[in-house]
Design a protein around this motif. Structure first.
Motif, PDB file in Angstrom:
ATOM      1  N   ALA A   1      27.749  34.809  32.524  1.00  0.00           N
ATOM      2  CA  ALA A   1      27.724  34.631  31.067  1.00  0.00           C
ATOM      3  C   ALA A   1      27.581  33.159  30.717  1.00  0.00           C
ATOM      4  O   ALA A   1      28.425  32.555  30.068  1.00  0.00           O
ATOM      5  N   THR A   2      26.488  32.542  31.173  1.00  0.00           N
ATOM      6  CA  THR A   2      26.188  31.142  30.855  1.00  0.00           C
ATOM      7  C   THR A   2      24.817  31.071  30.216  1.00  0.00           C
ATOM      8  O   THR A   2      23.975  31.951  30.410  1.00  0.00           O
ATOM      9  N   GLY A   3      24.599  30.006  29.473  1.00  0.00           N
ATOM     10  CA  GLY A   3      23.343  29.892  28.750  1.00  0.00           C
ATOM     11  C   GLY A   3      23.187  31.042  27.769  1.00  0.00           C
ATOM     12  O   GLY A   3      24.078  31.340  26.977  1.00  0.00           O
ATOM     13  N   LYS A   4      22.080  31.735  27.838  1.00  0.00           N
ATOM     14  CA  LYS A   4      21.875  32.903  26.981  1.00  0.00           C
ATOM     15  C   LYS A   4      22.616  34.137  27.497  1.00  0.00           C
ATOM     16  O   LYS A   4      22.762  35.121  26.771  1.00  0.00           O
ATOM     17  N   GLY A   5      23.054  34.100  28.728  1.00  0.00           N
ATOM     18  CA  GLY A   5      23.830  35.211  29.283  1.00  0.00           C
ATOM     19  C   GLY A   5      23.050  36.496  29.416  1.00  0.00           C
ATOM     20  O   GLY A   5      23.625  37.588  29.351  1.00  0.00           O
ATOM     21  N   ILE A   6      21.730  36.390  29.624  1.00  0.00           N
ATOM     22  CA  ILE A   6      20.892  37.590  29.677  1.00  0.00           C
ATOM     23  C   ILE A   6      21.245  38.454  30.883  1.00  0.00           C
ATOM     24  O   ILE A   6      21.233  39.691  30.811  1.00  0.00           O
TER      25      ILE A   6
END
Length: 516
Positions: free
Chosen positions: A365-370
């Motif tokens: 769950a980092t950045g956009k967490g896609i």
């Protein structure tokens, strides 16, 4: 038949007191009575003492032997009283002369050999503080006991050697055959003093901001939280923090060595531990293993063994909530007070806490967490294991991202630990010069009253910090901790007082953790 008297030391935590051992022999049926609130391991001394004395050629009297450990109302524990008990019994039987004000600290084997015991260093310190400077220990404990100034230490390998020096008939003595011991090679991954070798900061590729946060943490003795995905380098950074910390001065080194002597890591301490310790318990560790405790007299846990060093909790949200919240008291007071039915032990625990955590159970769950597969409920439940009161005590809260390809293969060499350690050492010197008149050593120890009074930066420098508190983005404790970090950033930069950039950098470290 007379009365034999020797002395030992009873330890409760790091505090010790002299225990007087009296032995009396009566004209009665053979028996061996041990008085003075002994625990199970000390009660077993009766059989060890009998066998050891017999095998040394000095069998105990076949009459009623009464041994009293005074003061009688204080619980006694451990096998360290064995030698004192047998010498007192032999003195009572007229076999040995009185040793006077000599303290005996050793366990007995059935073959009459003297065995090393845990906690020799704090025991000798307590004896010397009470005016008992003549100490007898097992040979393996002699170097450790000799670390205490003013102690006159004699090391023996067996009971017969002790008896020979106390006037026993040489023709009666039996000396056990020598034991062939393997040469003690220097343990892999350890320094000569027994401390672990620390990897170099130059091994970390990229992560300039995280490296600076670790440098700030070392310079001001601040607590640190690093949040980020797996593989970002959080563990690497934490393991290299002790390598940039300065060596411990004499008083702190003695204190740290005493704790490790009591914790007993499998072999006696042969010299003072000068390097700050590093403790990294597994996330399945119990409360007693991390905080300290156990049955009987509570023993030091990882938090106390990390005193004056680093306590690193990797995968911090995986620890039990009670373990994490149990650290809140020592983070404020620098000590642990453990109450048990057998006694209350006080252990110093002024450590630097370093926490590493993933942003969610899957860690993506980092950045956009896609790529993250966790639900919002799972994310909240996972990170909420780190309670607000605990996080409020952590000065630096950093979000660590994965290293980019450009940084990973950068040709420019990163700074080595020795280079960073020199800056940390200079920053610590500035802190000592400024804070010693105020009764502190590092910025992390400065009380809030001084931060808001004599050490308060200008209102222009703290403008952003004041606005954050006005908006209730910071607690009063958080406000003080940002100021402490700002002073450390200023010390590393060679500034006389924090400016707006220093305060802004400290506030940014605080907000990153909140955002994570």
């Amino acid at each position: 038949m007379g009365l034999g008297r020797t002395y030992g030391v009873g330890l409760v935590g790091l505090r010790g007191r002299i225990v007087e051992i009296e032995a009396d022999i009566e004209q009665s049926l053979p028996s061996f009575i041990l008085l003075g609130l002994p625990d199970a391991s000390l009660n077993e001394a009766r059989d060890r003492v009998k066998s050891a004395a017999k095998n040394a050629g000095l069998p105990l009297s076949r009459r009623r032997i009464t041994v009293n450990l005074m003061p009688a109302d204080v619980p006694k524990h451990g096998s360290g009283f064995d030698l004192a008990i047998v010498v007192a019994a032999l003195c009572a039987g007229g076999v040995l002369r009185s040793p006077g004000r000599c303290v005996f600290l050793a366990e007995l084997g059935l073959d009459s050999r003297l065995r090393p015991i845990r906690g020799v260093l704090p025991a000798v310190m307590a004896a010397v503080a009470s005016g008992y400077t003549d100490i007898v220990v097992a040979t393996e404990n002699a170097e450790e006991a000799a670390l205490v100034p003013a102690a006159r230490v004699r090391g023996y390998s067996c009971l017969a050697e002790v008896a020979a020096d106390l006037g026993a008939d040489p023709e009666l003595l039996n000396f056990p055959p020598p034991v062939m011991r393997m040469a003690e090679d220097e343990a892999a991954g350890e320094n000569p003093d027994g401390s672990a070798r620390v990897p170099d900061l130059a091994d970390v590729a990229g992560q300039a901001e995280a490296r600076f946060a670790v440098e700030v943490a070392a310079a001001g003795a601040h607590h640190l939280l690093m949040t980020g995905p797996p593989g970002a380098g959080k563990t690497m950074l934490a393991e290299r923090l002790p390598g940039i910390l300065p060596d411990l001065p004499d008083d702190q080194a003695m204190e740290v060595t005493a704790i490790h002597s009591l914790a007993w890591q499998g072999r006696p301490c042969r010299q003072l531990l000068r390097r700050p310790p590093f403790e990294s318990p597994h996330h399945t560790a119990s409360t007693a293993a991390v905080i300290g405790g156990g049955s009987g007299i509570p023993r030091p846990g990882a938090a106390s063994r990390a005193h004056r060093g680093v306590l690193f909790l990797d995968e911090a949200p995986e620890y039990e909530r009670r373990v994490l919240d149990g650290l809140r008291q020592p983070l404020e007071s620098g000590k642990l007070v453990l109450h048990r039915a057998a006694g209350t032990a006080v252990y110093p625990a002024r450590f630097q806490l370093v926490l590493a955590a993933n942003p969610c159970p899957c860690g993506l769950a980092t950045g956009k967490g896609i790529e993250c597969t966790c639900t919002s409920t799972q994310r909240r439940r996972y990170f909420s294991r780190l309670s607000g009161p605990l996080l409020d005590r952590v000065d630096l809260q950093l979000s660590v991202q994965r290293v980019s390809l450009l940084d990973y293969f950068a040709e420019e060499a990163t700074e080595a630990s020795s280079t960073v350690a020199a800056r940390v050492q200079e920053a610590r010197r500035l802190q000592r010069d400024r804070l010693q008149p105020l009764g502190c050593e590092t910025n992390a120890e400065v009380p809030g009253t001084l931060l808001r009074d004599s050490l308060r930066p200008s209102s222009k420098a703290t403008a952003a910090l004041d606005r954050a508190m006005d908006r209730q983005l910071l607690t009063a404790r958080g406000y003080d901790r940002v100021l402490r970090v700002a002073w450390t950033v200023a010390d590393l930069g060679g500034h006389g007082s924090p400016d707006a950039d220093d305060v802004g950098q400290a506030l940014a470290f605080r907000r990153q953790g909140a955002a994570a």
